[in-house]
Structure formats: C-alpha cells, structure tokens
Design a protein around this motif. Structure first.
Motif, mmCIF file in Angstrom:
data_model
loop_
_atom_site.group_PDB
_atom_site.id
_atom_site.type_symbol
_atom_site.label_atom_id
_atom_site.label_comp_id
_atom_site.label_asym_id
_atom_site.label_seq_id
_atom_site.Cartn_x
_atom_site.Cartn_y
_atom_site.Cartn_z
ATOM 1 N N ARG A 1 0.759 -1.041 0.059
ATOM 2 C CA ARG A 1 -0.047 -0.374 0.190
ATOM 3 C C ARG A 1 1.134 1.582 0.291
ATOM 4 N NH1 ARG A 1 -4.537 1.365 -2.046
ATOM 5 N NH2 ARG A 1 -3.740 2.718 -2.781
ATOM 6 N N GLU A 2 1.893 0.793 0.343
ATOM 7 C CA GLU A 2 2.836 2.528 0.930
ATOM 8 C C GLU A 2 3.893 2.464 -0.672
ATOM 9 O OE1 GLU A 2 6.052 1.149 3.912
ATOM 10 O OE2 GLU A 2 4.186 2.448 5.439
ATOM 11 N N ASP A 3 4.031 1.892 -1.382
ATOM 12 C CA ASP A 3 4.215 1.746 -2.486
ATOM 13 C C ASP A 3 3.519 2.295 -3.824
ATOM 14 O OD1 ASP A 3 6.680 1.340 -2.182
ATOM 15 O OD2 ASP A 3 6.791 -1.482 -2.764
ATOM 16 N N MET A 4 2.644 1.762 -3.378
ATOM 17 C CA MET A 4 0.959 2.984 -4.104
ATOM 18 C C MET A 4 0.816 3.885 -4.022
ATOM 19 S SD MET A 4 -1.454 -0.557 -4.321
ATOM 20 C CE MET A 4 -2.393 -0.783 -5.596
ATOM 21 N N ASP A 5 1.156 4.494 -2.573
ATOM 22 C CA ASP A 5 0.705 5.473 -2.314
ATOM 23 C C ASP A 5 1.386 6.304 -2.642
ATOM 24 O OD1 ASP A 5 -2.254 5.361 -1.436
ATOM 25 O OD2 ASP A 5 -0.897 4.738 0.758
ATOM 26 N N LYS A 6 2.987 5.933 -2.881
ATOM 27 C CA LYS A 6 3.736 6.817 -3.426
ATOM 28 C C LYS A 6 3.798 7.317 -4.738
ATOM 29 C CE LYS A 6 6.665 5.428 1.390
ATOM 30 N NZ LYS A 6 8.145 5.095 1.471
ATOM 31 N N GLY A 7 3.094 6.550 -5.131
ATOM 32 C CA GLY A 7 3.759 6.730 -6.502
ATOM 33 C C GLY A 7 4.701 5.597 -7.574
ATOM 34 N N VAL A 8 4.875 4.514 -6.629
ATOM 35 C CA VAL A 8 6.196 4.313 -7.176
ATOM 36 C C VAL A 8 5.801 2.767 -8.046
ATOM 37 C CG1 VAL A 8 7.668 2.079 -7.068
ATOM 38 C CG2 VAL A 8 7.173 3.869 -5.350
ATOM 39 N N PHE A 9 4.655 2.263 -7.895
ATOM 40 C CA PHE A 9 3.689 1.556 -9.016
ATOM 41 C C PHE A 9 3.675 2.410 -10.031
ATOM 42 C CE2 PHE A 9 4.828 -1.795 -6.131
ATOM 43 C CZ PHE A 9 3.822 -2.653 -6.259
ATOM 44 N N ASP A 10 3.036 3.595 -10.327
ATOM 45 C CA ASP A 10 2.540 4.481 -11.431
ATOM 46 C C ASP A 10 3.783 4.389 -12.006
ATOM 47 O OD1 ASP A 10 0.307 4.956 -10.920
ATOM 48 O OD2 ASP A 10 1.338 6.696 -9.289
ATOM 49 N N ARG A 11 5.258 4.451 -11.657
ATOM 50 C CA ARG A 11 6.170 4.755 -12.031
ATOM 51 C C ARG A 11 6.992 3.283 -12.797
ATOM 52 N NH1 ARG A 11 8.405 7.652 -8.158
ATOM 53 N NH2 ARG A 11 8.990 6.449 -7.176
ATOM 54 N N PHE A 12 6.252 2.083 -12.575
ATOM 55 C CA PHE A 12 6.450 0.439 -12.800
ATOM 56 C C PHE A 12 5.805 1.012 -13.930
ATOM 57 C CE2 PHE A 12 7.425 -1.224 -8.415
ATOM 58 C CZ PHE A 12 9.115 -0.615 -8.181
ATOM 59 N N LYS A 13 4.150 1.364 -14.337
ATOM 60 C CA LYS A 13 3.810 1.439 -15.502
ATOM 61 C C LYS A 13 4.113 1.180 -16.607
ATOM 62 C CE LYS A 13 -0.975 1.557 -12.867
ATOM 63 N NZ LYS A 13 -1.601 2.805 -13.383
ATOM 64 N N SER A 14 4.929 2.510 -16.521
ATOM 65 C CA SER A 14 5.898 2.791 -17.583
ATOM 66 C C SER A 14 6.746 2.162 -18.607
ATOM 67 C CB SER A 14 6.389 4.079 -17.586
ATOM 68 O OG SER A 14 7.433 4.827 -16.332
ATOM 69 N N LEU A 15 7.458 1.048 -17.299
ATOM 70 C CA LEU A 15 8.686 0.065 -17.909
ATOM 71 C C LEU A 15 7.601 -0.588 -18.476
ATOM 72 C CD1 LEU A 15 10.685 -0.168 -13.639
ATOM 73 C CD2 LEU A 15 11.535 1.760 -16.703
ATOM 74 N N PRO A 16 8.692 -1.919 -19.050
ATOM 75 C CA PRO A 16 8.507 -3.116 -20.316
ATOM 76 C C PRO A 16 8.484 -4.098 -19.256
ATOM 77 C CG PRO A 16 10.490 -2.235 -20.942
ATOM 78 C CD PRO A 16 10.146 -1.443 -19.977
ATOM 79 N N ILE A 17 7.686 -4.167 -18.505
ATOM 80 C CA ILE A 17 7.415 -5.041 -17.314
ATOM 81 C C ILE A 17 6.571 -5.789 -17.445
ATOM 82 C CG2 ILE A 17 9.855 -4.527 -15.975
ATOM 83 C CD1 ILE A 17 8.015 -3.803 -14.321
ATOM 84 N N ALA A 18 6.140 -7.060 -17.101
ATOM 85 C CA ALA A 18 5.132 -7.683 -16.337
ATOM 86 C C ALA A 18 4.301 -7.126 -16.066
ATOM 87 C CB ALA A 18 4.758 -9.191 -16.010
ATOM 88 N N ARG A 19 2.623 -6.621 -15.456
ATOM 89 C CA ARG A 19 2.371 -5.891 -14.904
ATOM 90 C C ARG A 19 2.119 -6.562 -12.841
ATOM 91 N NH1 ARG A 19 -3.234 -4.729 -17.210
ATOM 92 N NH2 ARG A 19 -3.782 -3.494 -15.552
ATOM 93 N N ILE A 20 2.357 -7.674 -13.544
ATOM 94 C CA ILE A 20 2.030 -8.290 -12.302
ATOM 95 C C ILE A 20 3.339 -8.689 -11.652
ATOM 96 C CG2 ILE A 20 2.759 -10.904 -12.725
ATOM 97 C CD1 ILE A 20 -0.084 -10.591 -10.618
ATOM 98 N N ALA A 21 4.448 -8.444 -12.023
ATOM 99 C CA ALA A 21 5.392 -8.438 -11.637
ATOM 100 C C ALA A 21 5.977 -7.717 -10.140
ATOM 101 C CB ALA A 21 6.363 -7.775 -12.081
ATOM 102 N N PRO A 22 5.653 -6.349 -9.892
ATOM 103 C CA PRO A 22 5.422 -5.777 -8.911
ATOM 104 C C PRO A 22 4.672 -6.248 -7.219
ATOM 105 C CG PRO A 22 5.530 -4.030 -10.410
ATOM 106 C CD PRO A 22 4.817 -6.069 -11.011
#
Length: 271
Positions: free
Chosen positions: A99-120
C-alpha cells in the motif's frame, strides 16, 4: 490448412511460454529490489529480529512457572507458539509495504517500464519470504540458547520451519489483498491486526486449551492457528506428522486458491 492451424497453435504456445518466463524474470528482479530496500534500511527487519527474541523471553519467564512449573518444561510449548505468532504477524508487512508503494506512486512508475504488470506484486511476496526465514531461524535459535532441545531432531525442525514459512506466505495473500483495497497503509495494518490478534491469542500457542473456559475451547480447537501450532509441536518435539500438519497445508492452499485470483484481479485493475 491443418499445417497453418498447427503453426498458429505452436506460435501461441511459444508466445505464452515467453510471456511466462519474462514475468518470472521480472518478478525475481522485483524481489531483488525488495532485498535491496532491506539492505539500505535494515530497520525494516526490527520486527523479525527483535520481536521473536523479546516475545520468547517475556512469555517464557512470565508464564513458564505458572503453566508448566518451570521454564525448561515450558519451552517445548512456547517456542512453537512464538514461532507461529511471530512469523504470521510478519506477513502483515506485505500488505502494508504494498500500500505504501502504491501511495507513493512507485507502482505508477512501474507502469511505464517494459515489465510484466504482475511483477511488482509477485516480487513483493517473494522478497518477504526472507523475513519469514529470519524470524523462524531466530526463534529456534533463541529457544536453543534458553535450553530448548527438540526431540524430533534437526530434520523435523527444518520441516516445521519450512511449513510455517509456506503457510505464512500463503496468508500474506490475504494482507496483500487488504493492501490493494485499503485506502492507506495505516488502514491495512489496523485491519490486519484486527484479524490476527484474536486468532493468535485465542489459540493454543501460549497456554493449554484445557485451562480455558468451556465456551472458549470450541473456538480454540477449530482455530487454524491452533492446528498450525500443534503441527509444529508434533514435528519439533516428537518428529511426528499428524492430521494438524495436513489440515494446515490444506488450509494454506485454500487461502491461495481464494485470495490469489482476487488479489491479482484487484491489483491489475489499479496497476
């Protein structure tokens, strides 16, 4: 026509296999990221290092004489209980940090990376197994220092520890779901403790069931934490595997079957 259809099927299988391998590699990379976070901020391990030590000392010397007559006789009872309580409680961190990573916007940055969405999500769950392993090792080590000598032998102690780690990983899917659905990390921790607190203390982890009121014993006997504690005690203290061992693993599998799909679905909607 048949050759064309066969070629399309083979191509689809190869693409699916490649996607799975890529998701696995990405998840392992995210798990390594979680380990790097622990190395850079080692205070994250305070709960899995100090909690087992403090709880073992506190419960043993406070309740040992009253329940088992002396500390030595109480160790075979309390060490498995502290082990389950400490490791299961540690699984809450999965949802809180998610939840902390999602609140800080870390997962938003992961969206822009060419990685599997389930990876984080998968990486966070994998990295937390290190926390469970540390808590398990320290609990048994602390018990050994205090005089605990499991009659089941080293092999059964290792199996008991692995069982607790596996069950805790399965339970962490519940808290990962809370982490995805809750509004903030504080809510995740509050909801998780509200679930775990009665389950751990209204069990056979610290005192024999026979000492409890009759109206409470029925809940303690069906409590899944009680089954897990009994399974650990049977393995560590006598080297035996009984019904509690089976029901603990079955229950852990049911949790994954139920919560893994809904957690992934909820996460993918937000990721």
């Amino acid at each position: 026509m048949n050759q064309t259809l066969t070629g399309k099927i083979s191509e689809r299988k190869l693409r699916n296999r490649t996607s799975f391998l890529q998701a696995l590699r990405n998840s392992l990379t995210m798990a390594y990221r979680g380990l790097l976070k622990i190395r850079r901020t080692p205070e994250q391990l305070f709960d899995v290092t100090f909690q087992p030590i403090i709880f073992t000392l506190m419960f043993t010397y406070i309740f040992g004489g009253a329940i088992s007559g002396n500390v030595h006789n109480y160790l075979p009872v309390i060490i498995p209980g502290i082990l389950v309580q400490s490791v299961i409680t540690t699984s809450i961190v999965t949802g809180v940090q998610l939840r902390e990573d999602m609140d800080k916007g870390v997962f938003d940055r992961f969206k822009s990376l060419p990685i599997a969405r389930i990876a984080p999500l998968a990486g966070a769950l994998l990295a937390d197994t290190i926390r469970y392993t540390i808590a398990t090792t320290l609990t048994f080590l602390m018990g050994y220092i205090m005089g605990y000598r499991p009659d089941g032998g080293l092999g059964c102690v290792v199996i008991a520890g692995l069982m607790v780690i596996v069950c805790s990983w399965c339970i962490s899917w519940i808290f990962a779901f809370f982490g995805v659905m809750a509004r903030n990390a504080t809510s995740v921790q509050g909801i998780s403790m509200l679930v775990l607190f009665p389950l751990t203390f209204l069990s056979n982890a610290f005192v024999p069931v026979e000492t409890m009121p009759d109206w409470l014993q029925w809940f303690v006997k069906i409590n899944p934490i009680s089954h897990l504690v009994t399974a650990v005690r049977d393995l560590a203290n006598s080297g035996s595997i009984g019904w509690d061992f089976s029901i603990s693993l079955i229950g852990a599998a049911v949790i994954v079957i139920i919560f893994a799909p809904i957690t992934v679905k909820a996460y993918m909607r937000k990721a």
